[in-house]
Design an enzyme around this catalytic site. Structure first.
Site, PDB file in Angstrom:
ATOM      1  N   GLN A  85     -24.880 -38.964  16.397  1.00 30.42           N
ATOM      2  CA  GLN A  85     -24.341 -39.232  17.724  1.00 30.42           C
ATOM      3  C   GLN A  85     -23.652 -40.594  17.738  1.00 30.42           C
ATOM      4  OE1 GLN A  85     -26.858 -37.805  20.968  1.00 30.42           O
ATOM      5  NE2 GLN A  85     -28.129 -36.689  19.515  1.00 30.42           N
ATOM      6  N   THR A  87     -23.141 -44.569  17.373  1.00 30.49           N
ATOM      7  CA  THR A  87     -23.700 -45.659  16.583  1.00 30.49           C
ATOM      8  C   THR A  87     -22.845 -46.908  16.772  1.00 30.49           C
ATOM      9  OG1 THR A  87     -24.554 -44.137  14.902  1.00 30.49           O
ATOM     10  CG2 THR A  87     -24.320 -46.420  14.248  1.00 30.49           C
ATOM     11  N   TYR A  88     -23.513 -48.050  16.784  1.00 32.36           N
ATOM     12  CA  TYR A  88     -22.816 -49.337  16.798  1.00 32.36           C
ATOM     13  C   TYR A  88     -22.744 -49.890  15.385  1.00 32.36           C
ATOM     14  CZ  TYR A  88     -22.230 -54.385  17.067  1.00 32.36           C
ATOM     15  OH  TYR A  88     -21.794 -55.669  16.858  1.00 32.36           O
ATOM     16  N   HIS A  89     -21.616 -50.488  15.026  1.00 30.58           N
ATOM     17  CA  HIS A  89     -21.488 -51.253  13.795  1.00 30.58           C
ATOM     18  C   HIS A  89     -20.928 -52.623  14.145  1.00 30.58           C
ATOM     19  CE1 HIS A  89     -22.493 -47.815  11.511  1.00 30.58           C
ATOM     20  NE2 HIS A  89     -21.327 -47.195  11.618  1.00 30.58           N
ATOM     21  N   ALA A 159     -29.936 -46.799  10.794  1.00 32.58           N
ATOM     22  CA  ALA A 159     -29.356 -45.517  11.193  1.00 32.58           C
ATOM     23  C   ALA A 159     -28.779 -44.809   9.976  1.00 32.58           C
ATOM     24  CB  ALA A 159     -28.257 -45.733  12.234  1.00 32.58           C
ATOM     25  N   GLY A 161     -25.990 -41.591   8.986  1.00 39.09           N
ATOM     26  CA  GLY A 161     -24.967 -40.655   9.431  1.00 39.09           C
ATOM     27  C   GLY A 161     -24.117 -40.271   8.239  1.00 39.09           C
ATOM     28  N   GLY A 172     -22.861 -42.905   5.423  1.00 34.13           N
ATOM     29  CA  GLY A 172     -24.095 -43.366   4.801  1.00 34.13           C
ATOM     30  C   GLY A 172     -25.086 -43.966   5.763  1.00 34.13           C
ATOM     31  N   CYS A 190     -27.725 -43.174  18.986  1.00 30.68           N
ATOM     32  CA  CYS A 190     -28.176 -41.895  18.414  1.00 30.68           C
ATOM     33  C   CYS A 190     -28.749 -40.959  19.470  1.00 30.68           C
ATOM     34  CB  CYS A 190     -29.178 -42.123  17.279  1.00 30.68           C
ATOM     35  SG  CYS A 190     -28.466 -43.068  15.919  1.00 30.68           S
TER      36      CYS A 190
END
Length: 227
Positions: A85, A87-89, A159, A161, A172, A190
């Site tokens: 779903q 995700t923050y990076h 996380a 993904g 990854g 997520c």
């Protein structure tokens, strides 16, 4: 292929490790991964683990719900094409993009077994965290790796993904070393609103990015082997 501005990290016999300094724009990372997995499938490049950081951004996986993007104007958003779903990076978060030929066995991870591959990624994170003095755990029905938050609850510290294209993996994991945790407030991470997000820094762990990278490299060998 090594992204522009990157520096070579440790190289395993068949799996190349690359560490990129600075902040890598997300579209550039996706383009580089796309080219790399094509080359891996064609037998023209080695498998690769790519360590990097992104500038602040949100990515939507294939299961992302529009209502879980709480602030669409805060940071750039991208449809990632991976599973999962929102995700923050961002800075202070170690991204590891894992590009492996899953038609081959990697350590205890059987060939062509995507479920085993995802389990292996979880185990990799758990073992890396243990090397850094943190107990990470799986939770049934929840993606990612979870830890006690010190307030009687639990929070996500990493996380996952991934996407698998013709049995070559890409995308990854994301491990929170010392990101600005307030940046997660623009999404429901997520899709899980009832639990928070934490980091090694928030848990009081003495760890910089290089220490985390060393732990990840050592734990990777334990799980996926050192071919």
């Amino acid at each position: 292929m090594i992204a522009a501005g990157s520096i070579r990290g440790e190289t395993m016999p068949e799996i190349e490790w690359v560490k990129t300094a600075g902040l890598t724009p997300y579209p550039e990372a996706v383009a580089a991964m796309t080219a790399r997995i094509k080359a891996i499938r064609a037998g023209e490049a080695r498998e690769q683990v790519w360590l990097l950081e992104h500038p602040p951004l949100y990515t939507a996986g294939t299961s992302a719900r529009a209502e879980d993007l709480r602030d669409a104007t805060r940071f750039p958003t991208y449809h990632a094409g991976r599973g999962g779903q929102w995700t923050y990076h961002g800075p202070g978060q170690r991204i590891a993009y894992v590009m492996l030929d899953l038609t081959r066995q990697h350590g205890a991870v059987r060939a062509r077994d995507i479920r085993a591959f995802v389990h292996g990624l979880e185990e990799w994170l758990i073992r890396a965290l243990a090397r850094l003095g943190i107990t990470g755990e799986r939770r049934e029905g929840r993606i990612g790796i979870w830890v006690a938050d010190g307030a009687g609850g639990e929070a996500k510290i990493a996380a996952l993904g991934v996407r698998v294209t013709r049995f070559v993996s890409w995308h990854g994991i994301a491990l929170n070393i010392a990101p600005d945790l307030s940046h997660f407030g623009g999404i429901v991470p997520c899709g899980i609103a009832e639990h928070g997000v934490t980091s090694l820094a928030a848990l009081g762990a003495t760890c910089d990015m290089n220490s985390a990278d060393a732990a990840l490299a050592a734990a990777f060998r334990e799980v996926f082997g050192d071919r």
